[in-house]
Design a protein around this motif. Structure first.
Motif, short mmCIF file in Angstrom:
data_model
loop_
_atom_site.label_atom_id
_atom_site.label_comp_id
_atom_site.label_asym_id
_atom_site.label_seq_id
_atom_site.Cartn_x
_atom_site.Cartn_y
_atom_site.Cartn_z
N THR A 50 5.86 -24.88 -26.70
CA THR A 50 4.88 -23.87 -26.27
C THR A 50 5.62 -22.79 -25.48
O THR A 50 6.75 -23.00 -25.03
N ASP A 51 4.95 -21.65 -25.31
CA ASP A 51 5.50 -20.57 -24.49
C ASP A 51 4.41 -20.11 -23.53
O ASP A 51 3.20 -20.22 -23.84
N HIS A 57 3.25 -10.76 -25.14
CA HIS A 57 1.82 -11.00 -24.91
C HIS A 57 1.68 -11.86 -23.65
O HIS A 57 1.54 -13.09 -23.74
N HIS A 60 -0.83 -14.81 -23.38
CA HIS A 60 -0.71 -16.03 -24.17
C HIS A 60 -0.26 -17.15 -23.24
O HIS A 60 0.84 -17.12 -22.69
N TRP A 175 -2.42 -21.71 -30.06
CA TRP A 175 -1.13 -22.27 -29.64
C TRP A 175 -0.05 -21.21 -29.76
O TRP A 175 0.24 -20.73 -30.85
N ARG A 176 0.53 -20.82 -28.63
CA ARG A 176 1.66 -19.89 -28.64
C ARG A 176 2.95 -20.70 -28.62
O ARG A 176 3.23 -21.45 -27.68
N LYS A 179 9.43 -18.13 -29.05
CA LYS A 179 10.09 -17.19 -29.94
C LYS A 179 11.56 -17.53 -30.03
O LYS A 179 12.23 -17.74 -29.01
N TYR A 235 5.43 -12.65 -33.69
CA TYR A 235 5.57 -13.70 -32.67
C TYR A 235 5.03 -14.99 -33.27
O TYR A 235 4.22 -14.94 -34.20
N GLY A 237 2.60 -17.94 -33.43
CA GLY A 237 1.35 -18.44 -32.88
C GLY A 237 0.38 -18.84 -33.97
O GLY A 237 0.35 -18.22 -35.04
#
Length: 284
Positions: A50-51, A57, A60, A175-176, A179, A235, A237
């Motif tokens: 996750t980020d 963003h 997020h 869900w982010r 990257k 990105y 997600g």
């Protein structure tokens, strides 16, 4: 409510290993639509998938339930897409507030929340989250949210797509992912690539990065009818789309329920193995 008694965060374990940190009381800017979120979420080997508040963003927040338009209030964060105007900075951001845990175990919890904006409670939510063991290299995050209209009148849920922005039907479980040097692979049982997978009503959708794979599965009939919102090139997600082409009406006192189970796996399983993991996760 005595907020000093509310934990700021808690950790969920799977097979004895810590795999999720759940932030109950987030410390984020109001413009980011403060809400409880999951971060970091990790594979069994410890790789973070996750980020949190990335530069592209900042609203997020790991994995969460985020909706850009609940009766005109923004529970997603950032700008609001207004028909015939485009993205606009508005003072319309809502907040999801923890009310209490009905159950709390090392591998999961049942939580009560309220969604409030402008001094009014719009929705009440019961959230059920569990970490479920699958294999030696994969586990599943089982996430159900039940949103009840608390206003005393009918309301509806929208998205940028229903407000005029084609292809932007985000809003729901989101869900982010982190990257990386190159975009993750995206595939479903019948399609490869972001373009073909985006907006598909697939039973499952996979996002495969550098040494990790996430498999998102709609675990109820209604959830499987929700199209997937997918981003990879800009990105990474993935989310469900509560309001894809039309606003989702929620009558007075009505409850909308969705369940998404996410397989969190080390490595890059093949398509058949991904399908088997998705089936196992939703029936575990």
């Amino acid at each position: 409510m005595n907020h000093s008694l509310i934990p700021r965060s808690l950790v969920l374990r799977c097979s004895g290993r810590p795999v999720v940190r759940y932030v109950v009381r987030p410390e984020v800017d109001r413009r980011h639509a403060p809400r409880p979120y999951l971060h970091p979420v990790s594979t069994l080997s410890g790789r973070t998938v996750t980020d949190l508040s990335p530069d592209d963003h900042p609203h997020h927040l790991g994995a969460s339930v985020a909706v850009p338009d609940v009766a005109g209030s923004n529970f997603w964060g950032g700008r609001t897409f207004v028909r015939d105007q485009g993205p606009v900075d508005l003072e319309n951001h809502g907040t999801q507030r923890h009310q209490g845990f009905k159950l709390h175990d090392p591998d999961g919890f049942v939580e009560e929340l309220v969604w409030a904006a402008g001094g009014e409670v719009l929705l009440r939510e019961r959230r059920t989250v569990a970490a479920v063991a699958l294999t030696a290299s994969a586990w599943a995050l089982d996430f159900t949210f039940a949103l009840t209209n608390a206003t005393g009148a009918d309301l509806s849920i929208g998205s940028p797509a229903t407000n005029g922005r084609r292809g932007a039907a985000y809003g729901g479980f989101f869900w982010r992912a982190p990257k990386e040097a190159k975009p993750p692979e995206v595939f479903t049982a019948a399609a490869d690539g972001e373009v073909r997978a985006h907006a598909a009503c697939a039973d499952w959708l996979a996002l495969a990065g550098d040494g990790w794979t996430l498999v998102f599965a709609g675990a109820t009939a209604r959830t499987r009818r929700d199209p997937w919102f997918v981003r990879a090139a800009d990105y990474p997600g993935v989310g469900s789309s509560l309001a894809s082409t039309d606003r989702l009406p929620v009558a007075q006192g009505e409850t909308v329920v969705r369940r998404v189970v996410t397989v969190v796996a080390d490595g890059r399983p093949g398509r058949d193995e991904v399908a088997a993991l998705a089936r196992k996760a939703v029936t575990a």
